[in-house]
Scaffold this motif. Structure first.
Motif, PDB file in Angstrom:
ATOM      1  N   LYS A  87       0.834  -1.209   0.000  1.00 48.59           N
ATOM      2  CA  LYS A  87       0.000   0.000   0.000  1.00 48.59           C
ATOM      3  C   LYS A  87       0.870   1.260   0.000  1.00 48.59           C
ATOM      4  CE  LYS A  87      -3.688   2.267   2.552  1.00 48.59           C
ATOM      5  NZ  LYS A  87      -4.520   2.271   3.745  1.00 48.59           N
ATOM      6  N   ARG A 125       4.003   1.406  -1.013  1.00 48.50           N
ATOM      7  CA  ARG A 125       4.658   1.447  -2.326  1.00 48.50           C
ATOM      8  C   ARG A 125       3.743   2.108  -3.337  1.00 48.50           C
ATOM      9  NH1 ARG A 125       4.500  -3.977  -4.615  1.00 48.50           N
ATOM     10  NH2 ARG A 125       2.376  -3.271  -4.808  1.00 48.50           N
ATOM     11  N   ASN A 126       2.450   1.780  -3.291  1.00 46.84           N
ATOM     12  CA  ASN A 126       1.509   2.368  -4.243  1.00 46.84           C
ATOM     13  C   ASN A 126       1.363   3.874  -4.048  1.00 46.84           C
ATOM     14  OD1 ASN A 126       1.137  -0.164  -5.324  1.00 46.84           O
ATOM     15  ND2 ASN A 126      -0.794  -0.533  -4.250  1.00 46.84           N
ATOM     16  N   ASN A 131       2.261   6.309  -7.061  1.00 43.18           N
ATOM     17  CA  ASN A 131       1.270   7.271  -7.554  1.00 43.18           C
ATOM     18  C   ASN A 131       1.819   8.687  -7.536  1.00 43.18           C
ATOM     19  OD1 ASN A 131      -0.667   5.350  -8.155  1.00 43.18           O
ATOM     20  ND2 ASN A 131      -1.605   5.468  -6.129  1.00 43.18           N
TER      21      ASN A 131
END
Length: 125
Positions: free
Chosen positions: A84, A86-87, A91
């Protein structure tokens, strides 16, 4: 040769600096990412990332001269980095990339680097 080193030649220092600046604008607005930076001023972190990206993408070796070997994973072990998180990071970087004009081939190469590194940094499930 590192395939990512041609990026500096293709886009130059100014675009790498812009990318870094836009990335840290995203960090400032993202509650999860902002937790990594207890200090109010993000400029020192922005400068470190800028110097790191310059070096990785084939520019001056100032980062290593000032800070030694990058040892990215080791430098980030103090923080819980899961998928999460990392995302969130990816983003923010994707948003920053969208704000600069990149040739499709260069964008793909940079994206490949960022995905590889972001996945490598995950240290928690």
């Amino acid at each position: 040769m590192n395939p990512f080193q041609s990026i500096y030649e293709a886009i130059g220092e100014e675009k790498i600096q812009q990318l870094t600046h836009y990335f840290y604008q995203e960090v400032a607005q993202n509650e999860e990412l902002r937790k990594l930076y207890p200090e109010e001023d993000l400029k020192p972190a922005e400068r470190r990332l800028f110097l790191f990206l310059l070096q990785v993408f084939g520019g001056p070796q100032t980062y290593s001269e000032e800070r030694g070997h990058p040892r990215l994973r080791m430098r980030h072990l103090n923080w819980k980095i899961d998928g999460k998180f990392r995302n969130h990071w990816m983003n923010a970087m994707l948003s920053a990339m969208d704000q600069i004009d990149l040739e499709p081939e260069v964008r793909e190469l940079m994206l490949g680097y960022f995905v590889k590194v972001a996945n490598h940094m995950v240290n928690h499930e």
